[in-house]
Design a protein around this motif. Structure first.
Motif, short mmCIF file in Angstrom:
data_model
loop_
_atom_site.label_atom_id
_atom_site.label_comp_id
_atom_site.label_asym_id
_atom_site.label_seq_id
_atom_site.Cartn_x
_atom_site.Cartn_y
_atom_site.Cartn_z
N ALA A 167 5.39 12.46 -0.14
CA ALA A 167 5.78 11.02 -0.54
C ALA A 167 6.79 10.20 0.77
CB ALA A 167 6.57 10.87 -1.75
N GLY A 168 7.63 11.15 1.24
CA GLY A 168 8.52 10.64 2.01
C GLY A 168 7.79 10.08 3.32
N GLU A 169 7.01 10.85 3.85
CA GLU A 169 5.98 10.54 5.03
C GLU A 169 5.50 9.08 4.80
OE1 GLU A 169 3.32 13.81 6.71
OE2 GLU A 169 4.99 14.96 6.59
N VAL A 170 4.95 9.06 3.50
CA VAL A 170 4.14 7.78 3.20
C VAL A 170 5.20 6.73 3.55
CG1 VAL A 170 3.17 6.52 1.36
CG2 VAL A 170 2.32 8.68 1.80
N VAL A 171 6.32 6.74 2.74
CA VAL A 171 7.28 5.67 2.96
C VAL A 171 7.83 5.46 4.47
CG1 VAL A 171 9.50 4.87 2.20
CG2 VAL A 171 8.10 6.17 0.53
N ASP A 218 0.97 -1.08 0.15
CA ASP A 218 0.06 -0.03 0.06
C ASP A 218 0.88 1.50 -0.05
OD1 ASP A 218 -2.42 1.50 0.45
OD2 ASP A 218 -1.80 1.99 2.53
N ALA A 219 1.98 1.26 0.84
CA ALA A 219 2.70 2.42 0.82
C ALA A 219 3.53 2.51 -0.52
CB ALA A 219 3.98 2.39 2.08
N ARG A 220 4.02 1.51 -1.10
CA ARG A 220 4.58 1.58 -2.31
C ARG A 220 3.73 2.20 -3.31
NH1 ARG A 220 5.32 -2.33 -6.26
NH2 ARG A 220 4.56 -4.05 -5.00
N ARG A 221 2.50 1.67 -3.36
CA ARG A 221 1.47 2.33 -4.47
C ARG A 221 1.25 3.76 -4.43
NH1 ARG A 221 -2.46 -2.86 -5.67
NH2 ARG A 221 -1.06 -4.06 -6.65
N ARG A 222 0.97 4.15 -2.97
CA ARG A 222 0.67 5.54 -2.67
C ARG A 222 2.02 6.45 -2.79
NH1 ARG A 222 -1.02 5.28 3.08
NH2 ARG A 222 -1.52 7.29 2.80
N ALA A 223 3.20 5.92 -2.55
CA ALA A 223 4.46 6.74 -2.79
C ALA A 223 4.47 6.93 -4.31
CB ALA A 223 5.54 5.89 -2.04
N ALA A 224 4.47 5.92 -5.22
CA ALA A 224 4.58 5.92 -6.55
C ALA A 224 3.63 7.01 -7.14
CB ALA A 224 4.32 4.55 -7.13
#
Lengths: 104, 104, 104, 104
Positions: B68-72, B21-27
């Protein structure tokens, strides 16, 4: 086993407390930053102080505060975040930390 | 049990992987930031572009990258840091993360 | 005379424009940052990408954007802020710049 | 004429000095930040202080220092940078300021 005992950072009332080493090191660094800040306030009593010198001193204190913040963050990650899954409060711990790091 | 299963983020070869989920949202966020960055590069083709407008646009992209960094970071804390004590690699995980956050 | 001619950065319609050198250098840096950002988006297609590697790459792009922002800021200070008192718009120029630097 | 007189910020020996208003306002803000910092040091005397509370307080002081830095920067831009082209020291002034803003 090289892992710190998470129970060591729990208060009798089951409250999470700051690891003592981090607490002492953060206090020492913040005391130094406070002394530095005092010297900037005195510097500003002089009518011929130069703006850029003040900016540089403020930046140095900000660096010291960041250093103290890193000590606290590291202790928190080791003592409390790394043990969150065992305690079962991962989501609350992460939410709280992300909030505290915001705009950092 | 509401806790995520830490095993879910482990590769067959026992490597830690980013939660999907984090991977998709960051992308998704980084793709939007890339488009924004492209529009700033085009903006700079115009000879009468104004400095402060460019500064504002760069700041907006920096904000998007921070998001994006926060999501990761959040995914990493939940999936990997919160389970570190169980795996027995707390010190390595925290050291690695502190290094990656430096000068953030 | 070693001072840049402030008139050189004024449009026919008396609008302030970005110095050409800063414009080209900022564009070059932002193009590189865009390429780097593209490679992070592709990295996120891999299911076994690791959070901390992504954090490090995002941090590198943020550094590149800061570098581009410095180029723009330096050009703006030299071409437009340093000449503000002569033009008579000091307060407006400083207000605008402080606003753009906020949360930087 | 609404422009500040740049000569007002020049010392007898032709040294640039901080505008008095900025000097007083920065001193006041930094004094408050120093008091806040003192209270964090006292907070760290308590064995059951919680890491995230300390992080939040450090962040608040960092915000106060940024505010003081903005007061100083604004005064510097108005009194000294905006008049640099007239004095003929634009490149030196901008170089010095960019250096002081670095890593901000």
């Amino acid at each position: 086993m090289t892992q710190a005992d998470p129970a060591a950072h729990c208060h009798p009332e089951n409250k999470l407390c700051m690891p003592e080493d981090a607490r002492r090191r953060a206090a020492r660094r913040l005391s130094i930053a406070r002394g530095h800040l005092e010297s900037i306030v005195r510097m500003l009593d002089e009518p011929d102080v130069y703006c850029v010198d003040v900016l540089r001193q403020i930046k140095a204190v900000q660096g010291a505060l960041s250093g103290a913040g890193e000590v606290v963050l590291r202790g928190h990650l080791e003592a409390h975040v790394a043990t969150a899954h065992e305690r079962g409060d991962t989501l609350e711990m992460v939410e709280e930390l992300m909030e505290a790091l915001k705009y950092r």
